[in-house]
Design a protein around this motif. Structure first.
Motif, PDB file in Angstrom:
ATOM      1  N   LEU A  40      46.475  41.880  97.197  1.00 48.92           N
ATOM      2  CA  LEU A  40      46.030  40.758  98.024  1.00 48.92           C
ATOM      3  C   LEU A  40      44.529  40.550  97.887  1.00 48.92           C
ATOM      4  N   LEU A  41      43.768  41.640  97.882  1.00 51.69           N
ATOM      5  CA  LEU A  41      42.313  41.532  97.761  1.00 51.69           C
ATOM      6  C   LEU A  41      41.937  40.847  96.450  1.00 51.69           C
ATOM      7  N   ARG A  42      42.642  41.176  95.376  1.00 51.93           N
ATOM      8  CA  ARG A  42      42.359  40.553  94.078  1.00 51.93           C
ATOM      9  C   ARG A  42      42.809  39.097  94.041  1.00 51.93           C
ATOM     10  N   ASN A  43      43.833  38.763  94.803  1.00 56.56           N
ATOM     11  CA  ASN A  43      44.197  37.355  94.981  1.00 56.56           C
ATOM     12  C   ASN A  43      43.063  36.599  95.660  1.00 56.56           C
ATOM     13  N   LEU A  44      42.495  37.199  96.702  1.00 60.65           N
ATOM     14  CA  LEU A  44      41.420  36.544  97.454  1.00 60.65           C
ATOM     15  C   LEU A  44      40.190  36.304  96.582  1.00 60.65           C
ATOM     16  N   ILE A  72      33.761  45.306  95.276  1.00 57.07           N
ATOM     17  CA  ILE A  72      33.425  46.712  95.088  1.00 57.07           C
ATOM     18  C   ILE A  72      34.732  47.472  94.947  1.00 57.07           C
ATOM     19  N   HIS A  73      34.908  48.130  93.805  1.00 57.65           N
ATOM     20  CA  HIS A  73      36.169  48.787  93.488  1.00 57.65           C
ATOM     21  C   HIS A  73      36.340  50.091  94.258  1.00 57.65           C
ATOM     22  N   GLN A  74      37.580  50.577  94.246  1.00 58.12           N
ATOM     23  CA  GLN A  74      37.909  51.839  94.905  1.00 58.12           C
ATOM     24  C   GLN A  74      37.148  52.996  94.265  1.00 58.12           C
ATOM     25  N   SER A  75      37.091  53.007  92.932  1.00 57.48           N
ATOM     26  CA  SER A  75      36.315  54.029  92.239  1.00 57.48           C
ATOM     27  C   SER A  75      34.880  53.537  92.078  1.00 57.48           C
ATOM     28  N   LEU A 148      32.005  39.387 100.304  1.00 56.87           N
ATOM     29  CA  LEU A 148      32.092  40.682  99.626  1.00 56.87           C
ATOM     30  C   LEU A 148      33.460  41.285  99.907  1.00 56.87           C
ATOM     31  N   LEU A 149      34.182  41.636  98.835  1.00 56.02           N
ATOM     32  CA  LEU A 149      35.470  42.313  98.947  1.00 56.02           C
ATOM     33  C   LEU A 149      35.260  43.791  98.641  1.00 56.02           C
ATOM     34  N   MET A 150      35.822  44.667  99.463  1.00 55.08           N
ATOM     35  CA  MET A 150      35.676  46.108  99.257  1.00 55.08           C
ATOM     36  C   MET A 150      37.050  46.768  99.300  1.00 55.08           C
ATOM     37  N   ASP A 151      37.398  47.459  98.214  1.00 57.44           N
ATOM     38  CA  ASP A 151      38.703  48.114  98.101  1.00 57.44           C
ATOM     39  C   ASP A 151      38.534  49.622  98.310  1.00 57.44           C
ATOM     40  N   GLU A 152      38.888  50.106  99.501  1.00 59.29           N
ATOM     41  CA  GLU A 152      38.762  51.530  99.839  1.00 59.29           C
ATOM     42  C   GLU A 152      37.395  52.074  99.403  1.00 59.29           C
ATOM     43  N   GLU A 176      19.465  39.919 106.887  1.00 54.74           N
ATOM     44  CA  GLU A 176      18.929  38.595 106.562  1.00 54.74           C
ATOM     45  C   GLU A 176      18.366  38.519 105.148  1.00 54.74           C
ATOM     46  N   GLU A 177      18.189  39.682 104.505  1.00 58.98           N
ATOM     47  CA  GLU A 177      17.628  39.710 103.159  1.00 58.98           C
ATOM     48  C   GLU A 177      18.640  39.317 102.084  1.00 58.98           C
ATOM     49  N   ASN A 178      19.920  39.193 102.442  1.00 54.19           N
ATOM     50  CA  ASN A 178      20.900  38.792 101.437  1.00 54.19           C
ATOM     51  C   ASN A 178      21.677  37.569 101.910  1.00 54.19           C
ATOM     52  N   SER A 179      22.464  36.999 101.002  1.00 49.68           N
ATOM     53  CA  SER A 179      23.146  35.728 101.251  1.00 49.68           C
ATOM     54  C   SER A 179      24.529  35.896 101.859  1.00 49.68           C
ATOM     55  N   LEU A 180      24.938  37.121 102.086  1.00 52.40           N
ATOM     56  CA  LEU A 180      26.320  37.404 102.460  1.00 52.40           C
ATOM     57  C   LEU A 180      26.710  36.754 103.781  1.00 52.40           C
ATOM     58  N   SER A 181      27.914  36.174 103.789  1.00 51.47           N
ATOM     59  CA  SER A 181      28.437  35.548 104.997  1.00 51.47           C
ATOM     60  C   SER A 181      29.538  36.381 105.638  1.00 51.47           C
ATOM     61  N   SER A 182      30.430  36.950 104.802  1.00 46.96           N
ATOM     62  CA  SER A 182      31.588  37.665 105.340  1.00 46.96           C
ATOM     63  C   SER A 182      31.976  38.830 104.434  1.00 46.96           C
ATOM     64  N   VAL A 183      32.699  39.793 105.025  1.00 48.83           N
ATOM     65  CA  VAL A 183      33.182  40.957 104.287  1.00 48.83           C
ATOM     66  C   VAL A 183      34.672  41.120 104.543  1.00 48.83           C
ATOM     67  N   VAL A 184      35.416  41.441 103.475  1.00 49.57           N
ATOM     68  CA  VAL A 184      36.830  41.788 103.610  1.00 49.57           C
ATOM     69  C   VAL A 184      37.029  43.161 102.978  1.00 49.57           C
ATOM     70  N   MET A 185      37.502  44.118 103.772  1.00 52.93           N
ATOM     71  CA  MET A 185      37.693  45.482 103.289  1.00 52.93           C
ATOM     72  C   MET A 185      39.158  45.885 103.401  1.00 52.93           C
ATOM     73  N   VAL A 186      39.678  46.487 102.340  1.00 55.03           N
ATOM     74  CA  VAL A 186      40.987  47.130 102.381  1.00 55.03           C
ATOM     75  C   VAL A 186      40.769  48.612 102.639  1.00 55.03           C
ATOM     76  N   SER A 187      41.495  49.164 103.606  1.00 57.06           N
ATOM     77  CA  SER A 187      41.354  50.585 103.915  1.00 57.06           C
ATOM     78  C   SER A 187      42.602  51.096 104.622  1.00 57.06           C
ATOM     79  N   HIS A 188      42.878  52.390 104.447  1.00 56.55           N
ATOM     80  CA  HIS A 188      43.942  53.049 105.200  1.00 56.55           C
ATOM     81  C   HIS A 188      43.351  53.967 106.264  1.00 56.55           C
TER      82      HIS A 188
END
Length: 250
Positions: A40-44, A72-75, A148-152, A176-188
């Motif tokens: 799903l994260l890679r779909n997004l 950001i990958h799991q590894s 930003l998408l973060m996988d584990e 405020e130093e970066n442009s980021l608006s939202s984060v989506v993280m996959v985690s268990h």
């Protein structure tokens, strides 16, 4: 959105997935193993195409990878023959037509943001796992993404290192130093989910669907000894018992 994804062997891993990622929010996706969280994260991110539905970013359909979405990958992925500065500068030059000097200027700024000022000339083998993950975060932020998408992202770190990085990562990302608006993280990891998230989507079933949407209402910084922290963990855990396939014997 109503995303669905079917593998080449015709196995439908998830369906009817509808996720909203508001501005300035940290969103997490969790669920039992095998429900398709990373898919799903890679779909997004536009890295693979959903079999059903579509992904929208600022009203426009996402059909391929874009610098506006970083992953950001799991590894922990860094080039071992490059210094921290060179790793981040390479990320900048891969998406921006800038000089090497300008790329390094951006890289230094991002490394300072993630707490690595003074380590610009260190090679990955000279850095701890936590430091290498900070380099990965700096690389992701250096291209000015909106999402930003973060996988584990903490799964390959020892618990002490992961805890220290989690304590800082929210402030690093929503700086405020970066442009980021939202984060989506996959985690268990329920502890890190409650510690970091504003909104949590729980996937379960086969095919998986969204079975829960939880808003974490605890002031920051969050303390694990807060009774509400434990309540949210219990609530999430109760949704994670694997749901059998319809018609399958329990």
């Amino acid at each position: 959105m109503k995303l669905g994804f079917i593998y080449e062997n015709q196995y439908k891993v998830f369906q009817n997935i509808n996720i909203d990622v508001p501005e300035r929010k940290f969103v997490s996706i969790t669920g039992p193993s095998g429900v398709g969280k990373s898919t799903l994260l890679r779909n997004l991110g536009g890295f693979i195409t959903p079999s059903e539905g579509e992904v929208l970013l600022l009203g426009k359909k996402v059909v391929k990878p874009t610098p506006k979405i970083s992953l950001i990958h799991q590894s922990i992925v860094t080039f071992p023959w490059m210094t921290a500065l060179e790793n981040v500068a390479l990320s900048v030059k891969s998406v921006k037509k800038v000089s090497q000097a300008e790329a390094e200027k951006v890289a230094r700024k991002m490394l300072e943001l993630v707490g690595l000022r003074g380590f610009e000339d260190f090679y990955p083998k000279e850095m701890s796992g936590g430091m290498r993950q900070r380099v990965a975060i700096a690389r992701a932020l250096a291209v000015d993404p909106i999402v930003l998408l973060m996988d584990e992202p903490f799964s390959h770190l020892d618990e002490l290192t992961a805890e220290g990085l989690r304590n800082e990562v929210y402030n690093i990302l929503f700086n405020e130093e970066n442009s980021l608006s939202s984060v989506v993280m996959v985690s268990h990891n329920l502890k890190e989910i409650v510690e970091l998230s504003d909104i949590v989507y729980v996937m379960n079933g086969r095919p998986a669907e969204i079975v829960g949407e939880i808003y974490i209402d605890i002031p920051r910084p969050r303390k694990m000894d807060d009774p509400k922290f434990e309540e949210y963990m219990d609530k999430l855990f109760s949704m994670l018992t694997p749901i059998p396939v319809k018609g399958e014997r329990k």
